[in-house]
Scaffold this active site. Sequence first.
Site, PDB file in Angstrom:
ATOM      1  N   HIS A  49      43.731 -14.247  -7.503  1.00 41.28           N
ATOM      2  CA  HIS A  49      44.378 -15.328  -6.754  1.00 41.28           C
ATOM      3  C   HIS A  49      43.326 -16.298  -6.207  1.00 41.28           C
ATOM      4  O   HIS A  49      43.499 -17.509  -6.228  1.00 41.28           O
ATOM      5  CB  HIS A  49      45.175 -14.774  -5.564  1.00 41.28           C
ATOM      6  CG  HIS A  49      46.201 -13.751  -5.960  1.00 41.28           C
ATOM      7  ND1 HIS A  49      46.195 -12.479  -5.448  1.00 41.28           N
ATOM      8  CD2 HIS A  49      47.244 -13.815  -6.811  1.00 41.28           C
ATOM      9  CE1 HIS A  49      47.208 -11.792  -5.961  1.00 41.28           C
ATOM     10  NE2 HIS A  49      47.856 -12.580  -6.798  1.00 41.28           N
ATOM     11  N   CYS A 169      66.979  -3.979 -28.226  1.00 41.23           N
ATOM     12  CA  CYS A 169      65.939  -4.915 -27.785  1.00 41.23           C
ATOM     13  C   CYS A 169      64.677  -4.661 -28.605  1.00 41.23           C
ATOM     14  O   CYS A 169      64.199  -3.532 -28.680  1.00 41.23           O
ATOM     15  CB  CYS A 169      65.636  -4.705 -26.306  1.00 41.23           C
ATOM     16  SG  CYS A 169      64.110  -5.543 -25.838  1.00 41.23           S
ATOM     17  N   LYS A 324      47.392  -6.093  -9.153  1.00 37.71           N
ATOM     18  CA  LYS A 324      47.767  -4.975  -8.295  1.00 37.71           C
ATOM     19  C   LYS A 324      48.410  -3.876  -9.121  1.00 37.71           C
ATOM     20  O   LYS A 324      48.150  -2.697  -8.931  1.00 37.71           O
ATOM     21  CB  LYS A 324      48.732  -5.479  -7.231  1.00 37.71           C
ATOM     22  CG  LYS A 324      49.152  -4.417  -6.263  1.00 37.71           C
ATOM     23  CD  LYS A 324      50.274  -4.920  -5.392  1.00 37.71           C
ATOM     24  CE  LYS A 324      50.897  -3.765  -4.643  1.00 37.71           C
ATOM     25  NZ  LYS A 324      52.273  -4.069  -4.281  1.00 37.71           N
TER      26      LYS A 324
END
Length: 771
Positions: A49, A169, A324
């Site tokens: 970040h 999927c 994270k």
Amino acid sequence: MPITLKFSSGRERNTLIMTESTSKSESNSGCFYLTTPIYYVNARPHLGHAYSTIVCDAIARRKRALGIETWFLTGTDEHGQKIERSAKAAGCTPEEFATKVSGEFRGLWDRLGLTYDDFIRTTEPRHVRGVQYLFKTLCDKGYIYKGSYTGQYCVGCEEWIEGPPGTICPIHGIVTETVSEENYFFKLSAFERKLLEFYEANPEFMLPESTRREVVSFVRSGLKDVSVSRSTLSWGVPVPGDEKHVVYVWMDALANYITALGYGSDDDQKFKKFWPADIHLIGKEISRFHCVYWPAFLMAAGIPTPRSVRANGWLLFDQGKMSKSRGNIVRAETVHTVLGSDALRYFLLREIPFGQDGNFSFDALVQRYNGDLANGYGNLVSRVVNMVHKYFGGVVPEAEAGTQAEAALRTNAEAAIAAFGPAFDELNFSDALKSLWLLVAETDGYLTANAPWKKPPERSDAEHAKLQARVLGTAAAAIRVITALAYPIVPDAAAKVWAQLGLGELADAAKHGFLSELAWGGLKAGTKFGEPSPLFPRAEKEAIERMQSLEDENSRSAVESANEREIVAPTSAPAATSVVPVAAATDKNARAAGGTTPTTAAPTNPAKPVATAKVHQVPAALAGSRLSSTPVPADGDSPLVPGATQGVHGPAEAENAAVNEGPKHITIDDFAKVELRVAQILVAERVPKADKLLRLEVDLGTEKRQILAGIAEYYEPEKLIGRKIVIVSNLAPRKMRGLESNGMLLAASLEGGAPVLAGFLEDVPVGARLK
Ligand code: MSP
């Protein structure tokens, strides 16, 4: 017809090709508006970040120092299910949770000395009001309509999948659900041609080229209307006039770029002044939202589109994207505490070519720090400043006309000035710094060649004093140029050097646009130097150990506090885990949902059951992460295990289910049915048109297999070759995207679901069975 607009401020600025929609705006000429992505508050800030924010800070500082009025916005993205859930896990309200983590981001930016002009939180009334105004504007203009849709939905992807009921999927390999819901839809399909024309007319709108290619091909493949509301979630901005819906989290988040300027409020002066944004700086994985949805929303609302979206690559640590969920983060505080924030800034901008992924390691950081900052720039400044004090009482001496050597250094300095600006303004920070540090080396070489500290016996005292005056004056002039250019990257050190050169407060000079007049000279004879002070003390091996131990300590205390939470919350699932529904996958993918064409068909089925999976609430590196067999879902998707419990679960219900049912045991015979083997990856490649899928060829010792795995977003295929992994080798084959998958690989599914492949510390033979 595109219109060419030239800026008249006289500063370096690229000529922009504006489309009609942008050219209508008279606003923003003469100023510069740049933004970071707004950060989710479900995770504490880490270096990934800090990277985007530091890059923006460097740009903002340079613009201001060039005399350009600049507005630099950052902030936090606080709505959505992920935050709601994290708050619940932390035992507080979403508001309390968001306030705490948002404060951590802001506090860190302040400690790092980042010069943002505004920090927006999406929970602030000014933002909520602006989002509602935007939503209403789009409704009034006929771009939003209510519809219902019945289709096949993959909860893991949070995406609609083409096909009839029963479709599998391709990423998760599970049967999709038939889902009907009533939502508000945005007519994205109406913007397909307009967007393509816009990209064509604005080749610099999105960069790097890889981002541009990806976005253009996405739009070319056809745009469908997107859902822009949710009715199953309450933690969001209420849809004006229909408050059982909240605005789609990505529409909410993107709007921050204008709501922070006062869009939709009585005071929209800043909006008029600064919009459109000159640069939205973003991470590469969110380019589709910024380059497709955002310009389409703006075009529909009649608002000028931003001038450019620039995507940074990922900061990698221990071979994976620092995040994270992977548990491989390093915090900016750690580097700041041990080496200072300039060291971090310099490393990030010098080491990683902007737009590409780059590795972070403490070793590389310290190597760069010692090589370029301590021994390079820092040492050069210290030598010159000390000699001026020693030989001239700290006053810049009067010097005679220079020789060829001085002329050469001046030419080099002028070349550095000429090269630095354009490279920096192209966000090519690494090359800009390379050219500047060449001047550091040249100045060093010049000093060494002329050795003002050494008087040969044949040189008279008077001659020697003249040489010292000339050489130290010239070297100091070069240091002034280096410092001025380096200021946006190493502002703290630059301010110290500026004061040592007797040039006063750099912050003041920056306010007065000192960079716009940067030229050789400017350090006049008679200038009184400030006191020398160390800039970058050399970092020894202990610096690395210190940073490592700060990080270890941080992980330990995070785990301890997570464990404490487990102790005080005896009703939760086994230590360090809790059960949440896959339906509540992370926002990044939740936000990618939509992308579907609604019909007006009445809902036929209530939402079908969703599978549940475990996600971890503690730092992943130390948590007892659950291994899941792949295909592994995308970032933040909790893994779907074929055959997992089916049931309609909201978060609370799911957690209760875990408490009430207790662990389900299997017998050893059940386990024996699963054949787990060591396999080695021979071939790894992306599957065309399937962003998340990799095709692997693996060696099982006795045979070679093809396996498809949904890990393309996390692993570069080239880096997987040769790696030993664990696969479920007796799984029935099945087809995905027309390719047969023969087995599944195993990965730890960390919080949010980012996969980490299972492997071994010791060498193990290919084909070995795990028992
Ligand atoms: N909230 C959205 C963005 C909304 S913008 C209108 C979001 N948030 S995020 O917290 O997940 O990511 C914010 C930014 O941090 C993204 O640009 C992302 O790429 C960046 N980074 C997070 N980890 C990163 C690295 N390891 N490396 C580089 N940047 C990365 O997405």
